[in-house]
Design a protein around this motif. Structure first.
Motif, short mmCIF file in Angstrom:
data_model
loop_
_atom_site.label_atom_id
_atom_site.label_comp_id
_atom_site.label_asym_id
_atom_site.label_seq_id
_atom_site.Cartn_x
_atom_site.Cartn_y
_atom_site.Cartn_z
N UNK A 291 5.11 80.28 0.91
CA UNK A 291 5.36 80.74 2.28
C UNK A 291 6.84 81.06 2.49
N UNK A 292 7.72 80.26 1.90
CA UNK A 292 9.16 80.55 1.98
C UNK A 292 9.45 81.92 1.37
N UNK A 293 8.83 82.20 0.22
CA UNK A 293 9.03 83.49 -0.42
C UNK A 293 8.50 84.63 0.44
N UNK A 294 7.34 84.42 1.05
CA UNK A 294 6.77 85.45 1.92
C UNK A 294 7.65 85.70 3.13
N UNK A 295 8.25 84.64 3.66
CA UNK A 295 9.10 84.77 4.84
C UNK A 295 10.43 85.45 4.55
N UNK A 296 11.03 85.12 3.41
CA UNK A 296 12.41 85.55 3.14
C UNK A 296 12.54 86.69 2.15
N UNK A 297 11.47 87.11 1.52
CA UNK A 297 11.53 88.27 0.64
C UNK A 297 12.50 88.10 -0.51
N UNK A 298 13.31 89.11 -0.77
CA UNK A 298 14.19 89.11 -1.94
C UNK A 298 15.33 88.10 -1.82
N UNK A 299 15.51 87.48 -0.67
CA UNK A 299 16.60 86.50 -0.52
C UNK A 299 16.45 85.34 -1.49
#
Length: 432
Positions: A291-299
């Protein structure tokens, strides 16, 4: 319907949204495409490609097992090497496909590949399904933009909501017969593979869905080691100190929802304790990082992480090279890095210490270490790998930097030095 199933991280039959819901008139064309993207370099790390030989060998073994499972049901797995967009477009045209199905992705490169396929196969629709989450991500009690900033906050919001934990789907009793011809995976997979993990590995298990299910059965129901998981999970040597489920979970040969259902059944029929809870706790961490990856994308792949912090890390190739070759002044870290390179596996305790040492003792950009783990790990998952590295570097979830006193950690977790001796230089003949 003529359905093309583009396998990625769903190398199984159980709990599979497409295979478990095929209609009696459906035709199935299962495909796996080995993308050239796996053999590229990270922009800041040109010394090695994304997927190393042990990880690639493990993938081939997974695919060989999946193809055999298909053949046992009168079906067959089509294996191709090339750009997925080109491959899927050609297959859709050849077989007059009505729908393309593939697991839903949350990280940028994978989403870009899916978008390219959708464009290439148009007007055939590309449809996605959930294959990797434990929770029902669509039913979370908050929008993605309001994902709690800490895992603890997330866990407290979701773990008591039984409706968020779907039951796993049953494996299909039968599949529609193959109406296509497919070559054996072993015959067309790149012929660059000869390496096998060192015999000292803590993960001496086979690839594939059946191996995963057999191991889970033994771990939970025969040895009942799940009842002592929390007490043993920080071990370093051998196959028994932790669940060892992560390589199968990462490939999708094992469903997190199936694992959860088995643990809950064990709790109902045998015992529920801190250890059984802790295994579920770790499954929730996987969902949180996704979910963190989905929220923040390439960050999650950027130097400043999701906190966009300016870090005073160096870019010393010499220091990094010493670290990844297990040639530092710290024998515990050296042992960790040798095990990782020779086996493709490393304990969670070893990963945290190795990561901390690279960041804080050597002062090297944390992304270099994350990229090396990506190259090596049999259980590589982009969300968990990069999420954990951000966490250690202090640019992810959890606030301050996570610096470990490696010497004290070694004294506590390897008091007799058995782990360091097992992977010492004198027992390490391979040149990395």
């Amino acid at each position: 319907m003529r359905k093309l199933l583009w396998h990625t991280h769903d190398l199984r039959f159980h709990d599979h949204a497409v295979l478990s819901n095929l209609g009696p008139e459906d035709e199935l064309f299962p495909v796996y495409c080995l993308s050239p993207r796996l053999f590229q370099h990270r922009p800041y790390q040109q010394d090695f490609v994304k997927v190393g030989p042990l990880r690639l060998q493990f993938l081939r073994d997974h695919l060989m097992a999946l193809q055999q499972a298909y053949r046992n049901q009168g079906q067959d797995l089509i294996f191709r090497v090339g750009e997925p967009a080109t491959v899927m477009a050609e297959l859709c045209q050849r077989w007059h496909i009505d729908e393309v199905w593939t697991p839903r992705e949350v990280t940028a490169e994978e989403q870009h590949a899916q978008a390219a396929v959708a464009q290439a196969v148009d007007p055939v629709p590309l449809r996605t399904f959930e294959a990797r989450f434990l929770l029902d991500a669509a039913a979370l009690p908050f929008p993605l933009a309001r994902l709690p900033k800490s895992f603890t906050g997330f866990r407290k919001r979701v773990e008591a909501l039984a409706s968020l934990f779907p039951s796993p789907l049953p494996a299909p009793a039968h599949l529609p017969p193959a109406s296509h011809a497919a070559e054996p995976v072993a015959a067309v997979f790149p012929a660059m593979l000869s390496e096998r993990p060192d015999s000292r590995t803590a993960f001496p298990f086979a690839a594939g869905e059946q191996a995963a299910l057999d191991h889970l059965q033994a771990y939970i129901w025969q040895a009942q080691q799940v009842a002592t998981y929390k007490d043993t999970r920080n071990g370093l040597i051998g196959p028994d100190f932790s669940s060892k489920l992560s390589p199968w979970l990462a490939s999708g040969a094992l469903s997190a929802r199936y694992v959860y259902a088995q643990v809950k059944r064990f709790e109902a029929e045998v015992v529920a304790n801190d250890s059984t809870y802790w295994l579920i706790f770790e499954l929730l961490w996987r969902d949180y990082f996704r979910l963190v990856a989905a929220q923040h994308g390439t960050a999650i792949f950027q130097r400043g992480g999701i906190q966009r912090r300016v870090l005073d890390f160096s870019s010393s190739p010499q220091a990094f090279e010493r670290w990844r070759r297990g040639d530092t002044v710290q024998p515990f870290v050296n042992a960790c890095m040798r095990e990782l390179a020779l086996t493709g596996y490393l304990s969670n305790r070893g990963r945290q210490n190795a990561a901390s040492y690279l960041c804080y003792d050597l002062g090297v950009d944390w992304r270099w270490g994350a990229a090396w783990f990506e190259h090596c790990l049999l259980d590589y998952d982009p969300c968990s790998n990069w999420g954990n590295w951000m966490y250690i570097a202090g640019v992810g979830n959890g606030g301050p930097q996570r610096r470990f006193d490696v010497e004290r950690q070694a004294e506590y977790y390897d008091p007799e030095g058995a782990y360091q001796a097992l992977w010492s230089a004198k027992n390490f003949s391979k040149t990395l």
